[in-house]
Design an enzyme around this catalytic site. Structure first.
Site, PDB file in Angstrom:
ATOM      1  N   ASP A 164       0.874  -1.162   0.000  1.00 44.92           N
ATOM      2  CA  ASP A 164       0.000   0.000   0.000  1.00 44.92           C
ATOM      3  C   ASP A 164       0.922   1.225   0.000  1.00 44.92           C
ATOM      4  OD1 ASP A 164      -2.391   1.563   0.271  1.00 44.92           O
ATOM      5  OD2 ASP A 164      -1.983   1.736   2.412  1.00 44.92           O
ATOM      6  N   LEU A 165       0.353   2.393  -0.197  1.00 43.14           N
ATOM      7  CA  LEU A 165       1.173   3.606  -0.276  1.00 43.14           C
ATOM      8  C   LEU A 165       0.978   4.520   0.929  1.00 43.14           C
ATOM      9  CD1 LEU A 165       3.024   5.611  -1.694  1.00 43.14           C
ATOM     10  CD2 LEU A 165       1.114   6.255  -3.164  1.00 43.14           C
ATOM     11  N   ASP A 166      -0.216   5.070   1.058  1.00 42.00           N
ATOM     12  CA  ASP A 166      -0.495   6.045   2.122  1.00 42.00           C
ATOM     13  C   ASP A 166      -0.375   5.398   3.495  1.00 42.00           C
ATOM     14  OD1 ASP A 166      -1.150   8.034   0.204  1.00 42.00           O
ATOM     15  OD2 ASP A 166      -3.141   7.161  -0.005  1.00 42.00           O
ATOM     16  N   THR A 214       1.483  10.224   3.637  1.00 42.25           N
ATOM     17  CA  THR A 214       0.507  10.962   2.830  1.00 42.25           C
ATOM     18  C   THR A 214      -0.932  10.701   3.252  1.00 42.25           C
ATOM     19  OG1 THR A 214       0.694   9.170   1.229  1.00 42.25           O
ATOM     20  CG2 THR A 214       1.930  11.168   0.760  1.00 42.25           C
ATOM     21  N   LYS A 262      -9.815   5.582   5.204  1.00 44.03           N
ATOM     22  CA  LYS A 262      -8.436   5.144   4.975  1.00 44.03           C
ATOM     23  C   LYS A 262      -8.404   3.874   4.141  1.00 44.03           C
ATOM     24  CE  LYS A 262      -5.451   5.596   8.342  1.00 44.03           C
ATOM     25  NZ  LYS A 262      -4.679   5.319   9.595  1.00 44.03           N
ATOM     26  N   ARG A 315     -11.296   6.891  -3.813  1.00 45.48           N
ATOM     27  CA  ARG A 315     -11.782   8.262  -3.685  1.00 45.48           C
ATOM     28  C   ARG A 315     -13.311   8.313  -3.683  1.00 45.48           C
ATOM     29  NH1 ARG A 315     -10.080  11.508  -8.580  1.00 45.48           N
ATOM     30  NH2 ARG A 315      -8.106  10.526  -8.011  1.00 45.48           N
ATOM     31  N   SER A 326      -2.046   0.326  -4.396  1.00 44.89           N
ATOM     32  CA  SER A 326      -2.679   1.435  -3.680  1.00 44.89           C
ATOM     33  C   SER A 326      -3.971   1.866  -4.351  1.00 44.89           C
ATOM     34  CB  SER A 326      -1.724   2.634  -3.626  1.00 44.89           C
ATOM     35  OG  SER A 326      -2.371   3.781  -3.141  1.00 44.89           O
ATOM     36  N   ALA A 327      -4.936   2.286  -3.534  1.00 44.48           N
ATOM     37  CA  ALA A 327      -6.182   2.826  -4.075  1.00 44.48           C
ATOM     38  C   ALA A 327      -5.969   4.214  -4.681  1.00 44.48           C
ATOM     39  CB  ALA A 327      -7.249   2.896  -2.977  1.00 44.48           C
ATOM     40  N   SER A 328      -4.822   4.811  -4.392  1.00 41.61           N
ATOM     41  CA  SER A 328      -4.542   6.158  -4.895  1.00 41.61           C
ATOM     42  C   SER A 328      -4.193   6.142  -6.378  1.00 41.61           C
ATOM     43  CB  SER A 328      -3.384   6.778  -4.114  1.00 41.61           C
ATOM     44  OG  SER A 328      -3.027   8.032  -4.668  1.00 41.61           O
ATOM     45  N   LYS A 368     -10.617  -1.970  -2.444  1.00 42.97           N
ATOM     46  CA  LYS A 368     -10.523  -2.529  -1.098  1.00 42.97           C
ATOM     47  C   LYS A 368     -11.810  -2.196  -0.323  1.00 42.97           C
ATOM     48  CE  LYS A 368      -5.601  -1.360  -1.310  1.00 42.97           C
ATOM     49  NZ  LYS A 368      -4.511  -0.529  -0.747  1.00 42.97           N
ATOM     50  N   GLU A 421       0.038  -3.149   4.733  1.00 43.56           N
ATOM     51  CA  GLU A 421      -1.087  -2.218   4.808  1.00 43.56           C
ATOM     52  C   GLU A 421      -1.155  -1.553   6.181  1.00 43.56           C
ATOM     53  OE1 GLU A 421      -3.614  -0.744   3.531  1.00 43.56           O
ATOM     54  OE2 GLU A 421      -3.952  -1.587   1.533  1.00 43.56           O
ATOM     55  N   ASP A 422      -1.875  -0.424   6.225  1.00 45.23           N
ATOM     56  CA  ASP A 422      -2.110   0.242   7.510  1.00 45.23           C
ATOM     57  C   ASP A 422      -3.590   0.468   7.770  1.00 45.23           C
ATOM     58  OD1 ASP A 422      -2.508   2.285   5.580  1.00 45.23           O
ATOM     59  OD2 ASP A 422      -2.026   3.822   7.085  1.00 45.23           O
TER      60      ASP A 422
END
Length: 218
Positions: A8-10, A16, A45, A49, A114-116, A145, A169-170
């Site tokens: 994951d990214l954020d 971010t 989270k 979007r 990532s979902a971003s 997700k 993941e977070d």
């Protein structure tokens, strides 16, 4: 030894995650004169979007037309991208660059899941774009997700099966997605919230090759 790491990214690679909610807060103030309750941050989270916007609208008890919905989703992204302009290598979370370097020395393949939709831009700003073998486009997966689609796609993009990979993941949604994909889930953050993960570390400084290898062997 596992063969792939699905990131994951954020909140995992870079700090971010807070910027997303900061953008949603600004949007809510600008359009609805509303202050978003802080508990919404956890609920938004890790998800897309559009899904995040729906969570916020439901909380505010606001209904929009599809055109208005699309406009606000795009507006939020513009606010978020303005925050990203200031992103630098200093925003990489502690220990992540060393962890990635360790994985690369063992020829572990890396995918961003990532979902971003801003993943490529963010990795470029962080100086990590060349470290990743592939970046999954979240627009190309059927379900976001907590569905497992993006992690399955990430593994496949590395020519691997999810069972050959770890996922990092977070968020609750992200851990649910990793578990459903068949990959081994490693969570970063609050153990009580992320208890469904196979392994939990308090923060990114605890991520290292020895730790994740041990998890996979079990």
């Amino acid at each position: 030894m596992f063969k792939g790491a699905l990131f994951d990214l954020d909140g995992v690679i870079a700090n971010t995650a807070d910027l997303h909610f900061k953008a949603w807060q600004k949007l809510a103030r600008n359009y609805f004169k509303a202050e978003l309750p802080i508990e919404l941050e956890e609920k938004t989270k890790g998800i897309s979007r559009s899904d995040s916007l729906q969570v916020i609208l439901d909380s505010l008890k606001i209904t929009l037309t599809s055109t208005e919905f699309s406009h606000l989703a795009n507006e939020k992204n513009e606010i978020y991208k303005a925050y990203l302009d200031k992103l630098t290598v200093a925003d990489i979370l502690p220990g992540i660059d060393n962890f990635i370097a360790e994985l690369k020395t063992q020829h572990i393949r890396l995918a961003l899941a990532s979902a971003s939709q801003n993943g490529p831009v963010i990795l470029q700003k962080l100086g990590l774009a060349t470290a990743f073998d592939t970046i999954v486009d979240p627009k190309q997966v059927a379900h976001g997700k907590p569905a497992p689609d993006i992690f399955i796609a990430a593994a496949q993009s590395l020519n691997l099966q999810p069972v050959q990979c770890i996922g990092l993941e977070d968020s609750i949604a992200g851990i649910t997605a990793i578990n459903a994909s068949g990959a081994i889930s490693i969570a970063i953050g609050d153990a009580a919230k992320l208890k469904a993960a196979y392994k939990i570390v308090a923060d990114t400084t605890q991520l290292n090759l020895a730790t994740v290898t041990a998890v996979f062997k079990h």
